[in-house]
Structures are given as structure tokens and as C-alpha cells.
Design an enzyme around this catalytic site. Structure first.
Site, PDB file in Angstrom:
ATOM      1  CG  HIS A 266       1.888  16.653   8.194  1.00 16.81           C
ATOM      2  ND1 HIS A 266       3.165  16.386   7.791  1.00 16.81           N
ATOM      3  CD2 HIS A 266       1.882  17.965   8.549  1.00 16.81           C
ATOM      4  CE1 HIS A 266       3.909  17.489   7.888  1.00 16.81           C
ATOM      5  NE2 HIS A 266       3.149  18.465   8.353  1.00 16.81           N
ATOM      6  CG  HIS A 308       6.855  12.795   0.710  1.00 19.01           C
ATOM      7  ND1 HIS A 308       7.032  14.035   0.170  1.00 19.01           N
ATOM      8  CD2 HIS A 308       7.074  12.929   2.034  1.00 19.01           C
ATOM      9  CE1 HIS A 308       7.371  14.882   1.114  1.00 19.01           C
ATOM     10  NE2 HIS A 308       7.401  14.244   2.264  1.00 19.01           N
ATOM     11  CG  ASP A 365       5.835  10.034   9.408  1.00 17.15           C
ATOM     12  OD1 ASP A 365       5.387  10.781   8.530  1.00 17.15           O
ATOM     13  OD2 ASP A 365       6.276  10.444  10.504  1.00 17.15           O
TER      14      ASP A 365
HETATM   15  C1  SDX Z   1       4.969  13.571   6.260  1.00 17.48           C
HETATM   16  O1  SDX Z   1       5.124  17.245   2.998  1.00 17.48           O
HETATM   17  C2  SDX Z   1       6.062  16.831   3.760  1.00 17.48           C
HETATM   18  O2  SDX Z   1       7.213  17.153   3.566  1.00 17.48           O
HETATM   19  C3  SDX Z   1       5.610  15.972   4.904  1.00 17.48           C
HETATM   20  C4  SDX Z   1       6.709  15.315   5.727  1.00 17.48           C
HETATM   21  C5  SDX Z   1       7.517  16.337   6.497  1.00 17.48           C
HETATM   22  O3  SDX Z   1       8.656  16.040   6.872  1.00 17.48           O
HETATM   23  O4  SDX Z   1       6.935  17.401   6.844  1.00 17.48           O
HETATM   24  O5  SDX Z   1       7.588  14.589   4.888  1.00 17.48           O
HETATM   25  C6  SDX Z   1       6.125  14.363   6.781  1.00 17.48           C
HETATM   26  O6  SDX Z   1       3.848  13.998   6.406  1.00 17.48           O
HETATM   27  C7  SDX Z   1       5.231  12.303   5.510  1.00 17.48           C
HETATM   28  C8  SDX Z   1       3.906  11.633   4.974  1.00 17.48           C
HETATM   29  C9  SDX Z   1       3.292  10.832   6.099  1.00 17.48           C
HETATM   30  N1  SDX Z   1       1.964  10.342   5.699  1.00 17.48           N
HETATM   31  C10 SDX Z   1       1.749   9.037   5.440  1.00 17.48           C
HETATM   32  O7  SDX Z   1       2.636   8.178   5.459  1.00 17.48           O
HETATM   33  C11 SDX Z   1       0.284   8.688   5.157  1.00 17.48           C
HETATM   34  C12 SDX Z   1       0.194   7.763   3.945  1.00 17.48           C
HETATM   35  N2  SDX Z   1       0.545   8.507   2.757  1.00 17.48           N
HETATM   36  C13 SDX Z   1      -0.483   9.119   1.979  1.00 17.48           C
HETATM   37  O8  SDX Z   1      -1.632   9.494   2.640  1.00 17.48           O
HETATM   38  C14 SDX Z   1       0.020  10.020   0.861  1.00 17.48           C
HETATM   39  O9  SDX Z   1       1.019   9.350   0.225  1.00 17.48           O
HETATM   40  C15 SDX Z   1       0.494  11.412   1.212  1.00 17.48           C
HETATM   41  C16 SDX Z   1      -0.523  12.159   2.012  1.00 17.48           C
HETATM   42  C17 SDX Z   1       1.775  11.368   1.964  1.00 17.48           C
HETATM   43  C18 SDX Z   1       0.742  12.164  -0.105  1.00 17.48           C
HETATM   44  O10 SDX Z   1      -0.505  12.300  -0.698  1.00 17.48           O
HETATM   45  P1  SDX Z   1      -0.648  12.976  -2.150  1.00 17.48           P
HETATM   46  O11 SDX Z   1       0.615  13.614  -2.585  1.00 17.48           O
HETATM   47  O12 SDX Z   1      -1.871  13.812  -2.131  1.00 17.48           O
HETATM   48  O13 SDX Z   1      -0.822  11.707  -3.084  1.00 17.48           O
HETATM   49  P2  SDX Z   1      -2.181  11.266  -3.697  1.00 17.48           P
HETATM   50  O14 SDX Z   1      -3.199  11.134  -2.631  1.00 17.48           O
HETATM   51  O15 SDX Z   1      -2.463  12.149  -4.849  1.00 17.48           O
HETATM   52  O16 SDX Z   1      -1.807   9.803  -4.181  1.00 17.48           O
HETATM   53  C19 SDX Z   1      -1.468   9.545  -5.544  1.00 17.48           C
HETATM   54  C20 SDX Z   1      -1.907   8.088  -5.765  1.00 17.48           C
HETATM   55  C21 SDX Z   1      -3.380   7.842  -5.445  1.00 17.48           C
HETATM   56  O17 SDX Z   1      -3.802   6.738  -6.206  1.00 17.48           O
HETATM   57  P3  SDX Z   1      -4.589   7.030  -7.665  1.00 17.48           P
HETATM   58  O18 SDX Z   1      -5.747   7.966  -7.340  1.00 17.48           O
HETATM   59  O19 SDX Z   1      -3.555   7.654  -8.558  1.00 17.48           O
HETATM   60  O20 SDX Z   1      -5.026   5.657  -8.117  1.00 17.48           O
HETATM   61  O21 SDX Z   1      -1.168   7.217  -4.893  1.00 17.48           O
HETATM   62  C22 SDX Z   1      -2.085   6.574  -3.995  1.00 17.48           C
HETATM   63  C23 SDX Z   1      -3.357   7.394  -4.013  1.00 17.48           C
HETATM   64  O22 SDX Z   1      -4.488   6.567  -3.680  1.00 17.48           O
HETATM   65  N3  SDX Z   1      -1.453   6.576  -2.668  1.00 17.48           N
HETATM   66  C24 SDX Z   1      -1.472   5.563  -1.826  1.00 17.48           C
HETATM   67  C25 SDX Z   1      -0.707   5.976  -0.729  1.00 17.48           C
HETATM   68  N4  SDX Z   1      -0.255   7.228  -0.923  1.00 17.48           N
HETATM   69  C26 SDX Z   1      -0.728   7.595  -2.141  1.00 17.48           C
HETATM   70  N5  SDX Z   1      -2.073   4.340  -1.889  1.00 17.48           N
HETATM   71  C27 SDX Z   1      -1.896   3.530  -0.824  1.00 17.48           C
HETATM   72  N6  SDX Z   1      -1.150   3.857   0.280  1.00 17.48           N
HETATM   73  C28 SDX Z   1      -0.552   5.059   0.351  1.00 17.48           C
HETATM   74  N7  SDX Z   1       0.169   5.386   1.433  1.00 17.48           N
END
Ligand code: SDX
Length: 426
Positions: A266, A308, A365
Site C-alpha cells: 500500500h 492496482h 507510488d
Molecule cells: C496504493 O487501493 C488503493 O487505492 C491504493 C492506493 C491509494 O491511493 O490508496 O492507490 C495506493 O497502495 C497503490 C499500490 C502500491 N503497491 C504497489 O505498488 C506494490 C506492488 N503492487 C502489487 O503488490 C499489487 O499490484 C497490488 C497490491 C497493488 C494489487 O494487488 P491485487 O489487486 O491483489 O492483485 P493480485 O495480487 O491479484 O495480482 C493479479 C496478478 C497476479 O498474478 P497471477 O496470479 O494472475 O499470475 O498480477 C500479478 C500477481 O502476481 N501482479 C504483479 C504485480 N501486481 C500484481 N506481478 C508483479 N509485480 C506486481 N507489482
């Protein structure tokens, strides 16, 4: 409410009908509060990816089209034309202020920028190397110990003055966390300058010399604060709502939100992005290697700043911050090579099927750390900056929840997968 209904028919042919609620924008929502009564079943939705927790008029996101509105105004227009304090008024009150309303609001906030002198002792009690987020979550939670006379959540006046106190004092406390970490004296607020200039002065001024404001840096920070102000029911805002739903006081509820924001999935991602970029930059790890690691299911590493839960298109905030980087890095003597590396990484993902198929784009971010470094804000303060900006969003949702006629304590259900009932061995 719409006239639309959805009928659920189970395998025995028993049908149950549910109302479909429709907001101003966005998909309809199936009202399932009576699901158990009608069907004897709960829903199961880990991470609440398809579950609406409340009705809200504050922010709307269209993740497919990369749209973000605050009280109906597009984030691009607010970032270009508004100020952070004006956006605070908008989020709290639902409308943009006229000039006298803004002046009154600004004056009110200024009356609350100082903190009790004991807060200094409180912060000085932390180890010199305490993470600023640890100091922030502890200090904001402790604020409730200074306002016993005005934290009755059933008193609307107490709710509003707490909101004003939080918006006014977060910059002061954030700067104290930084100064404690630096071993420099805390600087008192200066109400003669703007909200953002006051924060920068408390952060970077020292008693030994006159402080000179940098209007380019102040403008960049103003935009960054606007971009981080609110974002619907994200993890930390949902935490504030859930904590507040038990009747917890506003300072305790916001402290809960700060704790949730700290996580690297997050608000902690902005710090993790810079660590990732520095690792590529300093270790010689290639972008291809980094991307391969992010795709490797056996490697817990994720490409920080990408993906996201809601945006399946570009995060509009990331676009604006990338534009800020283009505009300001020269003026701010920023880290152009780091920015160039980030641009290369973004381009590489746009050409990679893994990221394209999963619609993983840069989020708020990804570029924010580059701007904050250009503003001389140290990495361990990045999430504190996010928390300072998001406080108005959190408290706006907390206030909205307390005025919601459907307000009740949050209490999700579960699927129990433990042992079947059994007797204690005789
Ligand atoms: C913020 O919610 C908000 O509005 C938050 C925010 C706000 O203003 O409050 O926007 C701020 O928190 C932004 C997000 C910051 N976090 C990151 O940048 C961390 C990296 N991102 C991930 O951890 C992830 O993308 C999330 C946590 C942001 C979202 O996770 P989800 O929605 O649970 O997605 P998921 O885990 O179900 O992923 C779907 C697929 C998976 O692969 P498969 O199982 O389908 O093969 O996408 C992949 C994930 O492994 N994936 C990624 C990835 N993000 C998702 N693979 C590599 N790198 C990534 N960053």
C-alpha cells in the site's frame, strides 16, 4: 436504488430476489444484507475485490478508464487549478469554497497547527533511529490523550474540530518525526505562509539561519499532496472506517489507517520503489532481470509501484507525477538518471505480455519517490508524506460514516476451515 433486481436460484431450484443499487457513476451493487436470511448462505470475497462496504459521495474511480474524481471534479483539474487546503475543504464539505469560506477554513486550520509541548517529549522518547512511520502512528494515536474534552464521537462539533486538528497537526508531527531522526531542533509552525510552505519550513529550516522558500518545490509538493488526498475505499481508508465503526475516537481511527498505509503493498510502496530502482542502478541488475524476477512465481519479489486493485489502466495520478518529473527535475536538481531508469522500466513492462495481460501499469507510488527525493525528503519519510496528505481523505470518510443512516459496526463473516467440533481428552 433502481427498479432492477437480481434473482439467485440455488441447485434445489429455490429462488431469492435482491435489489440492485445504482450510484451516480459505476456498476450497480447487489444489496445482499438479507442474503443469509433468504438463502442461508454468506458471500466469500477475500480482499473484498467485488464487495462494496458503504455508500460514499467523496471519491469515484473508474479503473477501466483511469478516471479519478473528488466530489465530481477530475483529479487532473484539481492538480492543475486547486490547492491542497482547498481540496481539503472540498473533501470535507462536498463543495469548493468561495473566497470567504476558504479564508475562514484556512484561519481555522492555522489555529490548530501547534501541538502540546509534551508531544516533543513524546517524540524524543523514540530511539534516534526509529522509523518515522513508527513515530507517526504512535504520536497520532496518543493525540487522543490531549483532547479528552472533545472526542465524543456522537457530538458533531467534536467530530469537526478533531478533523481540523488532524489536518492542521499532521504536518507539524511529521516534521517533528523528521527532525528527531536528524537530531535537529523541532521548528514551530509559521502561520504567515501557506500550508505546504509551513510544512517545508518546519522540515528544512534550522534556527541558525534564515529559511528561504522555494516556490518550485512548494508547487510540486502542493500537487503531490492533492494527488494523495483520497482514493475511495483503499486498505487504509477501509481500516479507518472499520476502526471508527466501533466508536473509536478519531485519533485512534486515523492511527489505525496510518498503520495500514505503512505496508509495502500500500503506501509503503513509494519507499520500496526507490529501493528497487537503486538496486537496479547500483547492483548492475538489468531491467530484464528485474522484470523476470517480478514474473517468477517462485520469487516473492513484485515490481513495486506497478499494479492496482482498481486501475486496470494507467493510474491518472502516476501520469501527472511523471509529468511533474519531466517539468521539475531540472529546476529541482533532481535525479534525472533515476527518472530515466524508471521510464525505461515502464516502457519495458508496456512491451511485456505478462504485464499487459494482467493490465499492470504504474500506480501513484511509481514516480512519487523520484519527486520526493528531488524535494530532499529522505526515503524513510516517503510514507509519512503519503499519510500526511491522506489524513484529509481518511477523516472525510470517518465523518461521512458517522453521518450515514446505514452506519453500523463492521463485522465480516468467514468460511470456517478448522477442526470439526470435538471433546477435550478425558
Ligand atoms: C496504493 O487501493 C488503493 O487505492 C491504493 C492506493 C491509494 O491511493 O490508496 O492507490 C495506493 O497502495 C497503490 C499500490 C502500491 N503497491 C504497489 O505498488 C506494490 C506492488 N503492487 C502489487 O503488490 C499489487 O499490484 C497490488 C497490491 C497493488 C494489487 O494487488 P491485487 O489487486 O491483489 O492483485 P493480485 O495480487 O491479484 O495480482 C493479479 C496478478 C497476479 O498474478 P497471477 O496470479 O494472475 O499470475 O498480477 C500479478 C500477481 O502476481 N501482479 C504483479 C504485480 N501486481 C500484481 N506481478 C508483479 N509485480 C506486481 N507489482
Amino acid at each position: 436504488m433502481t427498479n432492477k433486481k437480481i434473482t439467485l436460484t440455488d441447485s434445489d431450484g429455490k429462488s431469492s430476489e435482491f435489489d440492485v443499487l445504482q450510484g451516480t457513476h459505476g456498476p450497480g451493487c447487489i444489496a445482499i444484507s438479507d442474503l443469509y436470511k433468504k438463502t442461508g448462505h454468506f458471500t466469500y470475497d477475500p480482499g473484498y475485490g467485488a464487495t462494496g462496504s458503504c455508500k460514499s459521495a467523496i471519491t469515484f474511480i473508474n479503473g477501466e478508464e483511469g478516471i479519478l474524481l473528488h466530489r465530481g471534479y477530475p483529479i487532473e483539474q484539481l492538480a492543475e487549478k486547486s490547492s491542497y487546503l482547498e481540496v481539503c475543504y472540498l473533501l470535507l464539505n462536498g463543495e469548493l469554497p468561495n473566497s470567504s469560506e476558504f479564508d475562514d477554513f484556512s484561519d481555522t486550520i492555522k489555529t490548530h497547527t501547534m501541538v502540546h509541548e509534551n508531544i516533543r517529549d513524546f517524540i524524543n522518547g523514540f530511539r534516534y533511529d526509529a522509523h518515522p512511520m513508527a513515530m507517526l502512528v504512535g504520536t497520532v494515536g496518543a493525540l487522543s490523550s490531549f483532547y479528552h474534552d472533545s472526542i465524543d464521537i456522537n457530538n458533531p462539533e467534536h467530530r469537526v474540530i478533531s478533523a481540523h486538528r488532524l489536518i492542521a497537526k499532521l504536518p507539524t508531527i511529521a516534521s517533528y518525526c523528521y527532525k528527531h531522526h536528524r537530531g535537529q531542533p523541532f521548528m514551530y509552525p509559521d502561520n504567515s505562509v501557506s500550508y505546504v510552505e509551513n510544512f517545508m519550513q518546519m522540515m528544512f529550516a534550522v534556527p541558525a539561519q534564515e529559511y528561504t522558500h522555494n516556490p518550485v518545490a512548494a508547487k510540486a509538493l502542493e500537487v503531490m499532496m492533492i494527488l494523495h488526498a483520497d482514493h475511495e475505499q483503499n486498505a487504509s481508508t477501509s481500516t479507518v472506517r472499520l476502526a471508527g465503526s466501533s466508536g473509536a475516537n478519531p485519533f485512534a481511527s486515523i492511527a489505525a489507517g496510518i498503520a495500514s498505509l505503512w505496508g509495502p503493498a500500500h503506501g509503503g510502496a513509494n519507499e520500496a520503489v526507490i529501493n528497487m530502482l537503486e538496486n537496479i542502478y547500483n547492483s548492475g541488475e538489468t531491467i530484464e532481470t528485474t522484470i523476470a524476477r517480478a514474473k517468477d512465481k517462485n520469487d516473492p519479489f513484485r515490481l513495486m509501484g506497478f499494479g492496482h486493485r482498481v486501475y486496470k489502466n494507467f493510474d491518472p495520478r502516476a501520469k501527472i507525477i511523471a509529468g511533474l518529473c519531466h517539468e521539475l527535475l531540472d529546476d529541482l536538481d533532481g535525479d534525472q538518471p533515476m527518472f530515466n531508469l524508471a521510464l525505461e522500466l515502464e516502457q519495458a513492462t508496456l512491451e511485456d505480455d505478462y504485464f499487459r495481460e494482467r493490465r499492470l501499469y504504474p500506480n501513484v507510488d511509481f514516480y512519487s519517490g523520484i519527486i520526493m527525493r528531488a524535494l530532499n525528503i529522505p526515503m524513510n519519510m516517503f510514507t509519512v508524506m503519503f499519510a500526511m496528505a491522506r489524513t484529509v481523505g481518511w477523516i472525510s470518510h470517518w465523518l461521512e460514516m458517522h453521518s450515514d443512516p446505514e452506519f453500523r459496526i463492521g463485522r465480516p463473516r468467514q468460511i470456517y476451515t478448522g477442526h470439526a467440533k470435538r471433546d477435550y481428552p478425558s
